[in-house]
Motif scaffolding. Structure first.
Motif, PDB file in Angstrom:
ATOM      1  N   TYR A 208       7.504  21.933   1.562  1.00 54.02           N
ATOM      2  CA  TYR A 208       7.109  20.558   2.596  1.00 54.02           C
ATOM      3  C   TYR A 208       8.191  19.458   1.729  1.00 54.02           C
ATOM      4  O   TYR A 208       8.802  19.069   2.258  1.00 54.02           O
TER       5      TYR A 208
ATOM      6  N   ALA B 267       8.967  20.849   9.364  1.00 51.03           N
ATOM      7  CA  ALA B 267       7.549  19.772   8.810  1.00 51.03           C
ATOM      8  C   ALA B 267       6.100  19.614   9.169  1.00 51.03           C
ATOM      9  O   ALA B 267       5.475  19.823   8.811  1.00 51.03           O
ATOM     10  N   THR B 268       6.339  19.759  11.264  1.00 55.18           N
ATOM     11  CA  THR B 268       5.052  20.232  11.733  1.00 55.18           C
ATOM     12  C   THR B 268       4.918  21.629  11.587  1.00 55.18           C
ATOM     13  O   THR B 268       3.004  21.631  11.579  1.00 55.18           O
TER      14      THR B 268
ATOM     15  N   TYR C  82      14.347  20.359  10.859  1.00 57.67           N
ATOM     16  CA  TYR C  82      13.046  19.923   9.666  1.00 57.67           C
ATOM     17  C   TYR C  82      12.031  19.389  10.735  1.00 57.67           C
ATOM     18  O   TYR C  82      11.007  19.401   9.640  1.00 57.67           O
ATOM     19  N   ASN C  83      12.365  18.521  11.452  1.00 59.25           N
ATOM     20  CA  ASN C  83      10.841  18.005  12.487  1.00 59.25           C
ATOM     21  C   ASN C  83       9.845  19.212  13.065  1.00 59.25           C
ATOM     22  O   ASN C  83       8.792  19.236  12.393  1.00 59.25           O
ATOM     23  N   LYS C  84      10.863  20.571  13.281  1.00 63.83           N
ATOM     24  CA  LYS C  84       9.771  21.344  13.869  1.00 63.83           C
ATOM     25  C   LYS C  84       9.169  22.381  11.871  1.00 63.83           C
ATOM     26  O   LYS C  84       8.190  22.434  12.075  1.00 63.83           O
TER      27      LYS C  84
ATOM     28  N   GLU D  85      11.267  17.449   2.375  1.00 63.35           N
ATOM     29  CA  GLU D  85      11.378  16.349   2.326  1.00 63.35           C
ATOM     30  C   GLU D  85      12.032  15.451   1.345  1.00 63.35           C
ATOM     31  O   GLU D  85      12.320  14.404   2.275  1.00 63.35           O
TER      32      GLU D  85
ATOM     33  N   ILE E  49      18.065  17.734  11.275  1.00 61.67           N
ATOM     34  CA  ILE E  49      16.958  16.482  12.062  1.00 61.67           C
ATOM     35  C   ILE E  49      15.588  17.385  12.797  1.00 61.67           C
ATOM     36  O   ILE E  49      14.418  17.532  12.331  1.00 61.67           O
ATOM     37  N   ARG E  50      16.149  17.916  13.736  1.00 59.93           N
ATOM     38  CA  ARG E  50      15.335  18.948  14.752  1.00 59.93           C
ATOM     39  C   ARG E  50      14.549  20.159  13.764  1.00 59.93           C
ATOM     40  O   ARG E  50      13.291  20.466  14.015  1.00 59.93           O
TER      41      ARG E  50
ATOM     42  N   LYS F  58      18.420  10.135   5.037  1.00 57.02           N
ATOM     43  CA  LYS F  58      17.235   9.157   6.011  1.00 57.02           C
ATOM     44  C   LYS F  58      18.033   7.345   5.883  1.00 57.02           C
ATOM     45  O   LYS F  58      18.298   6.125   6.580  1.00 57.02           O
TER      46      LYS F  58
END
Length: 112
Positions: free
Chosen positions: A72, A105-106, A101-103, A76, A98-99, A83
């Protein structure tokens, strides 16, 4: 040169006053590297999620958590730099990163 180090270097170049540097193009190149890093981390997660490398002095559960947190952190830190650049974050390449990364990270936070 890692994505994180490249972003640190670009940030230093931004502080140079009066220089006509095309840093946006460089940020886009580093964003591409970040996309590849995300893909590599996703593959590493898929490959080792059932049996990650655990340091000798950690219990199995704590070792898996430490492994997930390390992955992570790798995604991050560069995202924190990006950002700060709203113009770059509006590009289609950035939206894809971003998509991804979000997946990732989740998934990592759920694994933890």
């Amino acid at each position: 040169l890692t994505t994180e180090k490249a972003l640190e270097l670009l940030e230093k170049f931004e502080k140079i006053r009066g220089a006509k540097l095309d840093l946006e193009e460089k940020y886009m190149r580093v964003l591409g590297w970040f996309g590849r890093d995300l893909e590599n981390i996703r593959k590493a997660y898929q490959k080792f999620k059932d049996n990650p490398a655990i340091p000798r002095n950690l219990p199995p559960v704590a070792g898996k958590i430490a492994w997930a947190r390390q992955l992570y952190r790798k995604i991050e830190t560069p995202m924190q730099y990006f950002k700060k650049k709203p113009d770059i974050m509006r590009t289609p390449e950035a939206k894809k990163a971003i998509r991804s990364y979000n997946k990732m990270a989740t998934v990592l936070l759920e694994f933890e």
